[in-house]
Structures are given as C-alpha cells and as structure tokens.
Design a protein around this motif. Structure first.
Motif, PDB file in Angstrom:
ATOM      1  N   LEU A 167     -11.445   0.111  -4.912  1.00  0.00           N
ATOM      2  CA  LEU A 167     -11.982  -0.338  -6.192  1.00  0.00           C
ATOM      3  C   LEU A 167     -12.527   0.834  -6.999  1.00  0.00           C
ATOM      4  N   LEU A 168     -13.260   1.719  -6.358  1.00  0.00           N
ATOM      5  CA  LEU A 168     -13.832   2.860  -7.061  1.00  0.00           C
ATOM      6  C   LEU A 168     -12.749   3.814  -7.560  1.00  0.00           C
ATOM      7  N   ALA A 169     -11.707   4.011  -6.741  1.00  0.00           N
ATOM      8  CA  ALA A 169     -10.596   4.870  -7.173  1.00  0.00           C
ATOM      9  C   ALA A 169      -9.881   4.251  -8.379  1.00  0.00           C
ATOM     10  N   SER A 170      -9.666   2.947  -8.323  1.00  0.00           N
ATOM     11  CA  SER A 170      -9.017   2.248  -9.441  1.00  0.00           C
ATOM     12  C   SER A 170      -9.881   2.281 -10.685  1.00  0.00           C
ATOM     13  N   LEU A 171     -11.180   2.176 -10.483  1.00  0.00           N
ATOM     14  CA  LEU A 171     -12.113   2.207 -11.612  1.00  0.00           C
ATOM     15  C   LEU A 171     -12.019   3.533 -12.354  1.00  0.00           C
ATOM     16  N   LEU A 172     -12.052   4.621 -11.619  1.00  0.00           N
ATOM     17  CA  LEU A 172     -11.996   5.938 -12.251  1.00  0.00           C
ATOM     18  C   LEU A 172     -10.681   6.133 -13.001  1.00  0.00           C
ATOM     19  N   ALA A 173      -9.579   5.747 -12.341  1.00  0.00           N
ATOM     20  CA  ALA A 173      -8.263   5.887 -12.985  1.00  0.00           C
ATOM     21  C   ALA A 173      -8.156   4.997 -14.214  1.00  0.00           C
ATOM     22  N   GLY A 174      -8.603   3.757 -14.084  1.00  0.00           N
ATOM     23  CA  GLY A 174      -8.494   2.818 -15.199  1.00  0.00           C
ATOM     24  C   GLY A 174      -9.374   3.185 -16.371  1.00  0.00           C
ATOM     25  N   SER A 175     -10.597   3.608 -16.093  1.00  0.00           N
ATOM     26  CA  SER A 175     -11.523   3.958 -17.169  1.00  0.00           C
ATOM     27  C   SER A 175     -11.037   5.170 -17.949  1.00  0.00           C
ATOM     28  N   LEU A 176     -10.607   6.199 -17.242  1.00  0.00           N
ATOM     29  CA  LEU A 176     -10.106   7.400 -17.919  1.00  0.00           C
ATOM     30  C   LEU A 176      -8.826   7.113 -18.690  1.00  0.00           C
ATOM     31  N   THR A 177      -7.944   6.316 -18.093  1.00  0.00           N
ATOM     32  CA  THR A 177      -6.698   5.973 -18.783  1.00  0.00           C
ATOM     33  C   THR A 177      -6.978   5.214 -20.069  1.00  0.00           C
ATOM     34  N   ALA A 178      -7.919   4.267 -20.026  1.00  0.00           N
ATOM     35  CA  ALA A 178      -8.256   3.478 -21.213  1.00  0.00           C
ATOM     36  C   ALA A 178      -8.760   4.369 -22.342  1.00  0.00           C
ATOM     37  N   MET A 179      -9.594   5.334 -22.001  1.00  0.00           N
ATOM     38  CA  MET A 179     -10.146   6.211 -23.032  1.00  0.00           C
ATOM     39  C   MET A 179      -9.130   7.235 -23.535  1.00  0.00           C
ATOM     40  N   LEU A 180      -8.485   7.938 -22.600  1.00  0.00           N
ATOM     41  CA  LEU A 180      -7.603   9.046 -22.986  1.00  0.00           C
ATOM     42  C   LEU A 180      -6.325   8.555 -23.667  1.00  0.00           C
ATOM     43  N   SER A 181      -5.787   7.441 -23.200  1.00  0.00           N
ATOM     44  CA  SER A 181      -4.564   6.927 -23.840  1.00  0.00           C
ATOM     45  C   SER A 181      -4.855   6.485 -25.270  1.00  0.00           C
ATOM     46  N   ALA A 182      -6.010   5.871 -25.484  1.00  0.00           N
ATOM     47  CA  ALA A 182      -6.349   5.392 -26.833  1.00  0.00           C
ATOM     48  C   ALA A 182      -6.499   6.554 -27.808  1.00  0.00           C
ATOM     49  N   VAL A 183      -7.294   7.548 -27.430  1.00  0.00           N
ATOM     50  CA  VAL A 183      -7.510   8.664 -28.359  1.00  0.00           C
ATOM     51  C   VAL A 183      -6.263   9.535 -28.473  1.00  0.00           C
ATOM     52  N   GLY A 184      -5.479   9.624 -27.394  1.00  0.00           N
ATOM     53  CA  GLY A 184      -4.265  10.426 -27.448  1.00  0.00           C
ATOM     54  C   GLY A 184      -3.232   9.839 -28.394  1.00  0.00           C
ATOM     55  N   ILE A 185      -3.008   8.541 -28.288  1.00  0.00           N
ATOM     56  CA  ILE A 185      -2.028   7.882 -29.171  1.00  0.00           C
ATOM     57  C   ILE A 185      -2.507   7.906 -30.611  1.00  0.00           C
ATOM     58  N   ALA A 186      -3.810   7.611 -30.808  1.00  0.00           N
ATOM     59  CA  ALA A 186      -4.345   7.605 -32.172  1.00  0.00           C
ATOM     60  C   ALA A 186      -4.278   8.999 -32.801  1.00  0.00           C
ATOM     61  N   ALA A 187      -4.612  10.018 -32.026  1.00  0.00           N
ATOM     62  CA  ALA A 187      -4.560  11.383 -32.546  1.00  0.00           C
ATOM     63  C   ALA A 187      -3.136  11.779 -32.922  1.00  0.00           C
ATOM     64  N   ALA A 188      -2.162  11.310 -32.139  1.00  0.00           N
ATOM     65  CA  ALA A 188      -0.760  11.615 -32.439  1.00  0.00           C
ATOM     66  C   ALA A 188      -0.326  11.011 -33.769  1.00  0.00           C
ATOM     67  N   PHE A 189      -0.992   9.921 -34.166  1.00  0.00           N
ATOM     68  CA  PHE A 189      -0.679   9.287 -35.454  1.00  0.00           C
ATOM     69  C   PHE A 189      -1.587   9.782 -36.578  1.00  0.00           C
ATOM     70  N   GLY A 190      -2.368  10.801 -36.285  1.00  0.00           N
ATOM     71  CA  GLY A 190      -3.166  11.421 -37.337  1.00  0.00           C
ATOM     72  C   GLY A 190      -4.572  10.896 -37.501  1.00  0.00           C
ATOM     73  N   VAL A 191      -5.039  10.064 -36.591  1.00  0.00           N
ATOM     74  CA  VAL A 191      -6.408   9.549 -36.677  1.00  0.00           C
ATOM     75  C   VAL A 191      -7.376  10.656 -36.264  1.00  0.00           C
ATOM     76  N   ARG A 192      -8.445  10.812 -37.026  1.00  0.00           N
ATOM     77  CA  ARG A 192      -9.401  11.877 -36.743  1.00  0.00           C
ATOM     78  C   ARG A 192     -10.826  11.371 -36.947  1.00  0.00           C
TER      79      ARG A 192
END
Length: 238
Positions: free
Chosen positions: A102-127
C-alpha cells in the motif's frame, strides 16, 4: 416574467434557498443514478453539478451568493471524512497485512498524479498560477485548497479541478479496472482513493465495502503525502 424575476431576486438573497436547491439537485442525481441501474457514468455528483451550474447560469447568480447558502455542505466535508474511520477500523486486519504494498502504491500514485498533471499542462503551454493549481487536484478538497494557497496556486481553480478529478475518477474507475481485469477489491479501492479522493471513495463504497474502506485509506494517506510532497514538486518543477 417581471414578477417572477422580482420574486426570485428576493428568494435568492436567503442562504437557505441555495442549500435546499443543492440538496434537491443531489437527490435528483441520486434518483437518476438508481434509475440507470447504478451506471457509473450517471454519477450523482455529476448530475447535481450540471443542474446547479445550469441554474446559476440561467439566473445570473454569482458563485459567492450560491456559496453563502451552500457552505454548510462544504463544512460537512470534514465530518464525512472523519466518518471514514468506521469502515477503516472494521478492515484494520486487511490493511495491516498489506501495509508495504500500500505504501509503495501510495508513493507511486501520488507522484504520478502530480507530475503527469503538470507535465501535460506544461506541454500545452500552461504556466504560473494555473499550473500550480493542478498539483493537488487528486487530494481531498480541504487539503487541496490549503496546498494550492501554499504553493502559489489559485484555491478557486484548484477546487474546480478537484471536483472534476473526482467525478472523472468515479465515472471511469469501475469500467477501467474491469477492463484491466483487476479483481482484488483492496487494490481497486486504494487506486480509486489515491486518484479520485472523496467522490471516488463514495463510488467505491457503492461497489464494495472493502473497496470503499481501502479507498478511504488511499484518500487519507494521499492527502498527507501530497501536503508533504507538493511544495517540493512545485519548487523543483514549477
């Protein structure tokens, strides 16, 4: 028509009107959900949001006026979150036995949720502020608003993103997990809680009690981890 507008303007000033309308909208959404045979895409919250948004638009009512009356529902988020302790306690043995994955999944899931969101948004020019507002979108609203304010995001925009994330997660989680052939209720519930916070957890409880309990665990732990990691992610990537 003029007479109706005058009556509506008078009633709209009373905070109880919007609280009542909010409860009615959710009751309609829940009735639609039951009538559909509990289909995930007829989500109670989604139906209620559409009805309320349409009414606010038609009546040209500012959100501040609406929230003055509906803030009691917002206040109840706290007690509702605390109430998740009941099923958590009932399933404490299962949770204890699966603590490490559970703890391993938590770390992976939490980081993925944050980094994927800002990464995709930044690629579309969101700042700037809009990008920072995306970081805590997968955590429960009270925590997300505090995190957004701390890292320079807009709490108002974050609130919208949190609701959208929860609704989307609640709608697609069951079909997606079925498609992936994930049958362990613990894994299903935990994934939904980490990704879609309270709205997803409510949906998980509708499907299976064990899934709901683990979704509550995921939601609570992700709130804590996001509060700790989001400032560092913002510092490094924004």
């Amino acid at each position: 028509m003029t007479e109706f507008s005058e009556i509506w303007s008078y009633l709209a000033q009373g905070p109880l009107l919007w609280l009542t309308i909010t409860l009615i909208a959710y009751a309609i959404g829940d009735a639609a959900f039951q009538a559909s045979g509990r289909k995930p895409f007829v989500n109670s919250v989604l139906v209620a949001v559409v009805l309320l948004a349409g009414l606010l638009w038609l009546t040209d009512t500012p959100y501040a006026t609406y929230f003055e009356g509906a803030q009691f529902v917002h206040f109840m988020l706290g007690p509702a979150t605390v109430a998740l302790a009941v099923p958590l306690w009932a399933n404490r043995g299962l949770i204890r036995r699966t603590a490490v994955p559970l703890l391993a999944s938590l770390l992976a899931g939490s980081l993925t949720a944050m980094l994927s969101a800002v990464g995709i948004a930044a690629a579309f020019g969101v700042r700037g502020e809009a990008l920072a507002s995306l970081l805590p979108k997968s955590t429960t609203a009270p925590v997300a608003l505090g995190v957004a304010e701390q890292i320079g995001g807009s709490p108002t925009l974050t609130a919208v993103l949190v609701i959208l994330t929860g609704i989307v997660g609640a709608v697609i989680a069951t079909p997606l997990l079925n498609l992936l052939r994930i049958t362990d209720w613990r894994a299903r519930g935990f994934a939904v809680g980490v990704a879609a916070h309270g709205i997803g957890t409510a949906r998980a409880f509708q499907v299976n009690e064990t899934a709901g309990a683990f979704s509550g665990v995921g939601m609570g732990l992700n709130a804590v981890l996001t509060a700790l990691l989001a400032p560092w992610v913002a510092y490094l990537f924004l």
